[in-house]
Write a protein that holds these residues in place. Sequence first.
Motif: not given
Length: 170
Positions: A1-18, A20-26
């Motif tokens: 099994m591959r080791n997964m690197k943990e993503v903390t809530p703080q890391q997620f927030h920092e990466r997500f923030l820029p 957050r207001d973009k629009i994505y299509y599916l």
Amino acid sequence: MRNMKEVTPQQFHERFLPYRDKIYYLRLQGWEVAILHGLISLVADHPGIKAMQGPTRQAIDHVRSWCNGKFTLWGFTPEEVEYLNNMREVKAGESSSQDKERQRLDLWDRVKRKVWQMDMQDYQISHWFQKNCNLDVHLTDFDLLTPQTRIKTEHLENFLKTLERYTDRS
């Protein structure tokens, strides 16, 4: 099994923030819309999700509205769309009551096996049920295929726990 690197809530927030207001299509095929609608209903029914407000609720409502728009485009009437939105709740209510009854019958079988395995006497059973449930239950009641309605699931659970505690000690 591959080791997964943990993503903390703080890391997620920092990466997500820029972003957050973009629009994505599916892009989805029709059958995927129906699956997405079912999945969002499952998610929305989860007790933890039901308690959430704000962005989580908005995202669920947005996806539901989008799916409803597609259903309307496909020719479903507003009543039919409403039925599709509530269908899972009706089915869940039916299956949960069926599941509860199945669990009750399984529990009944487990209790009966334990009673016979322990070679219990009528006075032991009647004493326990009278004292703990204020019910008149006898050894002969365990000859029945299903429990009488007066014997609730919680009574059976508690009785089985008592029997298991007793056998664990001996």
